[in-house]
Every structure is written in C-alpha cells, then in structure tokens.
Design an enzyme around this catalytic site. Structure first.
Site, PDB file in Angstrom:
ATOM      1  N   ARG A   1       0.832  -1.212   0.000  1.00  0.00           N
ATOM      2  CA  ARG A   1       0.000   0.000   0.000  1.00  0.00           C
ATOM      3  C   ARG A   1       0.866   1.262   0.000  1.00  0.00           C
ATOM      4  NH1 ARG A   1      -3.002   2.853   3.853  1.00  0.00           N
ATOM      5  NH2 ARG A   1      -2.074   1.609   5.505  1.00  0.00           N
ATOM      6  N   LYS A   2       2.175   1.096  -0.134  1.00  0.00           N
ATOM      7  CA  LYS A   2       3.097   2.242  -0.143  1.00  0.00           C
ATOM      8  C   LYS A   2       3.147   2.851  -1.548  1.00  0.00           C
ATOM      9  CE  LYS A   2       5.946   0.162   3.487  1.00  0.00           C
ATOM     10  NZ  LYS A   2       7.273  -0.429   3.813  1.00  0.00           N
ATOM     11  N   THR A   3       2.024   3.392  -1.953  1.00  0.00           N
ATOM     12  CA  THR A   3       1.892   3.950  -3.299  1.00  0.00           C
ATOM     13  C   THR A   3       1.879   5.473  -3.233  1.00  0.00           C
ATOM     14  OG1 THR A   3      -0.502   3.706  -3.071  1.00  0.00           O
ATOM     15  CG2 THR A   3       0.665   1.952  -4.237  1.00  0.00           C
TER      16      THR A   3
END
Length: 307
Positions: A145-147
C-alpha cells in the site's frame, strides 16, 4: 508459462466507474487556465506517433486512451498492453494518436507521465516475477500500500499488468494489524478479536509479527494471514516450516513475508511454505519506461515501425 491476470481478459474492465474523473483532474492540473501553446497550433487535424525509447513492459493503455479522448483525440495501438517494448538501441512505434493539434499537445505530457510510471511498475513486477518462478517459487508476488498519493490506481494497475498481486487496495479491503495496532490494543489476541467483531465474516484479518511466538498467537486468535516482518532469509525458512507443521490440520492460514525484499535479494527468501512475498520495491522508486510523442510531418500519415 507464467499465469497473469492480463491473460484472462481486458484489464480496463477492472477499473472503477470513477477513474475517468481522475484523468480530468490531472488534465485540469496541467491546464488550469489559458493554453497559449494550444492557441498557437490551433485545431488542424494532425497525427502523432507514440515511440517507446527504452525497453520495458507496456502498461497504462486505458489511461493513455482516456487522456486523449478527453482532449478530442483517438488512439490506434500497434502493440498490446503487457507486451515487451523492444527498442534494440533505437525506438519502437507503439501507437498513432489523431486529432486536433491543440488536443494532441494538451494531452501529451499527462498521457506520457502516466504511461511511463505505469509501465515502469509493470516492468519491475514482471522482472521479479520471472526471477522467482525461474528459481522455483510457486506462491504470490505482491506489492504493498506504499503507493504515491493520488496515483494508486495507476500503480496498482501496473502491478497487475506485470503479473504481480496488488495486495490490499486500501484500509477498507482487508484489515492489517501492525505493531502499532497491537501495542495500542494491548495484545495480538485482543486486536484480532476486536477486528473480527467489527469486520464480520467477509473481511480478512492479517497480523504483522516479529517472531514465531507472535505468529502462534495470531494463528490461535484466528488471523487469516500472518506476515513475518523483517525476518532474514534463513529465519523465514525455519519459521515458515515450523508454523506450517505445527498448525497443519488445526488452523487454516496464509503466510506472508515482507520487509526489506528487493529485486536483488528476493530469491534468498524463496520457500514454498511461504504463500506470499510482498515488496514495495516493484512500485516505489522504480525506473520509468521512456516514451515520446511526435507529430508526424505528413498530415494523417501513420508511422512505419522503426527498429
């Protein structure tokens, strides 16, 4: 053969109904008021060639199409999404865009930025997936989810084109209980029970653990997925084998490994007792694929493919 989502259908149909509004917002960001350059070129009908200038995986076709659709242009593709861009030291013609000159130039930079980023994510995802399959890993390769804020849909789409799993899309699609959740709640068991009570039967619960003992507690509490976080490669293999043997026939769960995995070291974590390898290295800081859009000199003429 490596099985990927793109082999089962057209990925454009996975996008939410709201995605086109993001395109409109990106165009508005780039042209918030007058476009004097557009005034200079006017609305004469022109064609332009999309050139691939560096090797990689082509990804982001629906976004590229929609940018130009909103600018009054049409795109004809000469390569399919998911295909390799083969430049051989030169460049490769990938598409022809036709429409008013002002529309071509209005959409150019937004479309190229999206395509370059999405293709970069797809390229690194495919590269790592191929390496893992070649080394014998049968499990899932996933992103995280590190977008980039505001760009998640494009980056997750790139993962799918590259053959990786998107992992959870947001906080609502799966509950991941990390160390801060556990410390705030008091224990893994209490955190899992609270999450299950609120989330119900349809929401999976994942727990991040730092040791085999914490993994045992999470499994006993009913976690669906247990993430072994920041383990060494050897530590992963020992813990995963022990947990699968210990809980066989008693509890069903998936094991995920994350933390510090990169394209360079992921193979050292390969163990088929591990169900999921997740890493932000397939989307954070990846090198973009290089594209350019050039208006053709001969009006309405499509390009010849250049080697």
């Amino acid at each position: 053969m490596i099985e990927m989502a793109i082999d089962h259908g057209t990925l454009e149909f996975i996008l939410p109904a709201s995605w086109k509004t993001q395109i409109a917002a990106w165009l508005a960001e780039d042209t918030p008021s007058f476009d004097v350059g557009g005034f200079v070129v006017g609305n004469q009908q022109r064609s332009a060639t999309l050139w691939g200038k560096s090797p990689g995986i082509l990804a982001g076709v629906p976004f590229f199409n929609e940018v130009f659709a909103q600018c009054g242009c049409a795109v004809e593709w000469h390569a399919r999404e998911g295909a390799h861009v083969e430049t051989h030291g030169g460049k490769m013609a990938l598409a022809t865009v036709t429409g008013p000159a002002c529309g071509l130039l209005e959409g150019e930079r937004v479309a190229l930025n999206i395509l370059a980023r999405c293709s970069g994510v797809a390229t690194v995802s495919r590269h790592l997936l191929v390496n893992l399959r070649t080394a014998g890993y049968r499990g899932v390769l996933a992103g995280t989810r590190k977008t980039t804020p505001g760009f998640r849909l494009v980056e997750k789409y790139g993962m799918l084109v590259g053959g990786a799993d998107t992992h959870r899309m947001d906080l609502s699609t799966m509950t991941m209980l990390k160390d801060n959740h556990v410390w705030s709640r008091g224990s893994i068991t209490s955190a899992v029970k609270a999450a299950k009570a609120a989330g119900g039967f349809s929401l999976k619960i994942e727990v991040e653990v730092q040791s085999e003992e914490e993994a045992d507690e999470a499994i006993a509490a009913g976690a669906d997925i247990v993430m072994l976080d920041n383990f060494t490669g050897d530590g992963v293999k020992v813990a995963a084998r022990s947990l699968k043997e210990k809980w066989q026939g008693k509890k069903q769960f998936l094991l995920e490994v994350s933390g510090g995995l990169t394209v360079d070291n992921a193979e050292s974590y390969i163990c088929n007792d591990v169900d999921i390898l997740s890493t932000s290295s397939i989307h954070q800081g990846v090198r973009h694929v290089d594209f350019s859009l050039k208006i053709n000199v001969d009006k309405g003429q499509g390009p010849e493919v250049s080697s």
